[in-house]
Design a protein around this motif. Structure first.
Motif, PDB file in Angstrom:
ATOM      1  N   VAL A 172     -99.344   0.012  20.214  1.00  0.00           N
ATOM      2  CA  VAL A 172     -98.272  -0.520  19.385  1.00  0.00           C
ATOM      3  C   VAL A 172     -98.816  -1.648  18.509  1.00  0.00           C
ATOM      4  N   SER A 173     -98.718  -1.478  17.193  1.00  0.00           N
ATOM      5  CA  SER A 173     -99.120  -2.541  16.282  1.00  0.00           C
ATOM      6  C   SER A 173     -97.959  -3.514  16.085  1.00  0.00           C
ATOM      7  N   LEU A 174     -98.258  -4.799  16.245  1.00  0.00           N
ATOM      8  CA  LEU A 174     -97.268  -5.851  15.994  1.00  0.00           C
ATOM      9  C   LEU A 174     -97.651  -6.670  14.766  1.00  0.00           C
ATOM     10  N   MET A 175     -98.325  -6.013  13.819  1.00  0.00           N
ATOM     11  CA  MET A 175     -98.813  -6.705  12.634  1.00  0.00           C
ATOM     12  C   MET A 175     -97.739  -6.836  11.546  1.00  0.00           C
ATOM     13  N   GLU A 176     -96.660  -6.061  11.670  1.00  0.00           N
ATOM     14  CA  GLU A 176     -95.574  -6.132  10.694  1.00  0.00           C
ATOM     15  C   GLU A 176     -94.308  -6.638  11.387  1.00  0.00           C
ATOM     16  N   ASP A 177     -93.217  -6.752  10.618  1.00  0.00           N
ATOM     17  CA  ASP A 177     -91.968  -7.254  11.185  1.00  0.00           C
ATOM     18  C   ASP A 177     -91.444  -6.345  12.295  1.00  0.00           C
ATOM     19  N   ALA A 178     -91.574  -5.034  12.098  1.00  0.00           N
ATOM     20  CA  ALA A 178     -91.127  -4.074  13.111  1.00  0.00           C
ATOM     21  C   ALA A 178     -92.342  -3.472  13.801  1.00  0.00           C
ATOM     22  N   GLU A 227     -94.969  -0.859  15.194  1.00  0.00           N
ATOM     23  CA  GLU A 227     -95.376   0.461  14.717  1.00  0.00           C
ATOM     24  C   GLU A 227     -96.168   1.170  15.818  1.00  0.00           C
ATOM     25  N   ILE A 228     -95.734   2.366  16.186  1.00  0.00           N
ATOM     26  CA  ILE A 228     -96.432   3.147  17.218  1.00  0.00           C
ATOM     27  C   ILE A 228     -97.628   3.824  16.577  1.00  0.00           C
ATOM     28  N   LYS A 262     -94.175  -9.336  26.691  1.00  0.00           N
ATOM     29  CA  LYS A 262     -93.781  -9.706  28.055  1.00  0.00           C
ATOM     30  C   LYS A 262     -92.884  -8.644  28.683  1.00  0.00           C
ATOM     31  N   ASN A 263     -92.009  -8.037  27.875  1.00  0.00           N
ATOM     32  CA  ASN A 263     -91.086  -7.025  28.385  1.00  0.00           C
ATOM     33  C   ASN A 263     -91.781  -5.708  28.742  1.00  0.00           C
ATOM     34  N   HIS A 264     -93.031  -5.551  28.302  1.00  0.00           N
ATOM     35  CA  HIS A 264     -93.728  -4.277  28.523  1.00  0.00           C
ATOM     36  C   HIS A 264     -95.015  -4.445  29.337  1.00  0.00           C
ATOM     37  N   THR A 265     -95.201  -5.595  29.928  1.00  0.00           N
ATOM     38  CA  THR A 265     -96.407  -5.808  30.732  1.00  0.00           C
ATOM     39  C   THR A 265     -96.041  -6.363  32.102  1.00  0.00           C
ATOM     40  N   PRO A 266     -96.858  -6.036  33.119  1.00  0.00           N
ATOM     41  CA  PRO A 266     -97.997  -5.115  33.026  1.00  0.00           C
ATOM     42  C   PRO A 266     -97.535  -3.675  32.837  1.00  0.00           C
ATOM     43  N   GLY A 267     -98.350  -2.876  32.166  1.00  0.00           N
ATOM     44  CA  GLY A 267     -97.989  -1.498  31.929  1.00  0.00           C
ATOM     45  C   GLY A 267     -98.973  -0.810  30.994  1.00  0.00           C
ATOM     46  N   PRO A 268     -98.761   0.483  30.732  1.00  0.00           N
ATOM     47  CA  PRO A 268     -99.718   1.283  29.960  1.00  0.00           C
ATOM     48  C   PRO A 268     -99.552   1.142  28.445  1.00  0.00           C
ATOM     49  N   LYS A 290     -99.041   7.090  27.576  1.00  0.00           N
ATOM     50  CA  LYS A 290     -98.290   7.045  28.832  1.00  0.00           C
ATOM     51  C   LYS A 290     -97.044   6.161  28.737  1.00  0.00           C
ATOM     52  N   GLY A 291     -97.119   5.099  27.981  1.00  0.00           N
ATOM     53  CA  GLY A 291     -96.000   4.163  27.889  1.00  0.00           C
ATOM     54  C   GLY A 291     -94.828   4.722  27.100  1.00  0.00           C
ATOM     55  N   ASP A 292     -93.623   4.437  27.544  1.00  0.00           N
ATOM     56  CA  ASP A 292     -92.387   4.875  26.892  1.00  0.00           C
ATOM     57  C   ASP A 292     -92.230   4.188  25.544  1.00  0.00           C
ATOM     58  N   VAL A 293     -92.010   4.969  24.477  1.00  0.00           N
ATOM     59  CA  VAL A 293     -91.896   4.398  23.132  1.00  0.00           C
ATOM     60  C   VAL A 293     -90.449   4.148  22.725  1.00  0.00           C
ATOM     61  N   SER A 294     -89.484   4.650  23.508  1.00  0.00           N
ATOM     62  CA  SER A 294     -88.084   4.563  23.092  1.00  0.00           C
ATOM     63  C   SER A 294     -87.608   3.118  22.994  1.00  0.00           C
ATOM     64  N   THR A 295     -88.206   2.227  23.762  1.00  0.00           N
ATOM     65  CA  THR A 295     -87.785   0.818  23.735  1.00  0.00           C
ATOM     66  C   THR A 295     -88.208   0.097  22.465  1.00  0.00           C
TER      67      THR A 295
END
Length: 206
Positions: A185-191, A193-194, A90-96, A199-204
């Motif tokens: 971005v994989s959300l398959m683990e606890d943290a 994984e890029i 939710k914090n990263h959508t809509p977006g690339p 295009k999307g900012d990965v720092s967050t």
């Protein structure tokens, strides 16, 4: 021969949006603009159309297709997501961004990774794409328009027509929308994984 629609990127013509969606509903494969380049799209459940996209991009069975959604109200139907994952998306959508999640039973098995049973989920920040999805009233199966051997995705609708018009049903010219693909971005683990920096900012996600 494919059709070629010039659709205004800020004020899409409703008539052309309806015609484009009719083509998708009738089994068509289209090229449409997103906030991170042009993409191939078709109905989720249309095996012939999906196979055409596989042929254009020469994709193997391990490719993670993406379901492009108009908003997160469709998320729970197609992916297994917990509260932490939902807040992050939710914090990263809509977006690339494309998020890799465990697919639900609503997703045809042939669209998911054969072993991990994952699917990509994306909500684009693009007016034309949003209007298409609103009219379609369901997610669209999608894949970046990057041809085999090419370093970057295709970005010029006229070049797309020259190269692919016999393999597509519609090309939507929505103007320039860049060449950078989404950040995956994989959300398959606890943290998180890029898997691909785009295009999307990965720092967050650090």
């Amino acid at each position: 021969m494919s059709q070629f629609f010039q659709i205004h990127p800020e004020n899409p013509q409703a008539r052309l949006i309806r015609q484009a969606v009719d083509i998708v509903r009738n089994g068509g494969v289209i090229v449409y603009p997103t906030d991170s380049g042009y993409a191939l799209g078709c109905l989720i459940g249309d095996k012939k159309a999906v196979d055409r996209i596989r042929a254009i991009r020469r994709l193997d069975e391990k490719h993670n297709f993406t379901l492009v959604c108009r908003d997160l109200s469709e998320l729970a139907n197609f992916a297994q997501v917990n509260n932490t994952q939902y807040r992050m998306i939710k914090n990263h959508t809509p977006g690339p961004y494309t998020f890799i999640l465990k697919g639900s039973r609503e997703v045809p098995r042939r669209l998911m990774h054969p072993k991990r049973k994952t699917i990509g989920i994306r909500v684009p920040d693009c007016i034309i794409a949003q209007h298409l999805l609103e009219e379609l009233n369901e997610p669209m199966l999608s894949s970046t328009l990057q041809l085999p051997g090419d370093e970057f995705p295709m970005m010029d609708p006229y070049e797309i027509r020259d190269v692919l018009e016999t393999q597509l049903d519609l090309i939507i010219d929505g103007g320039y929308c860049g060449t950078e693909p989404t950040t995956v971005v994989s959300l398959m683990e606890d943290a998180p994984e890029i898997l691909r920096t785009g295009k999307g900012d990965v720092s967050t996600f650090q």
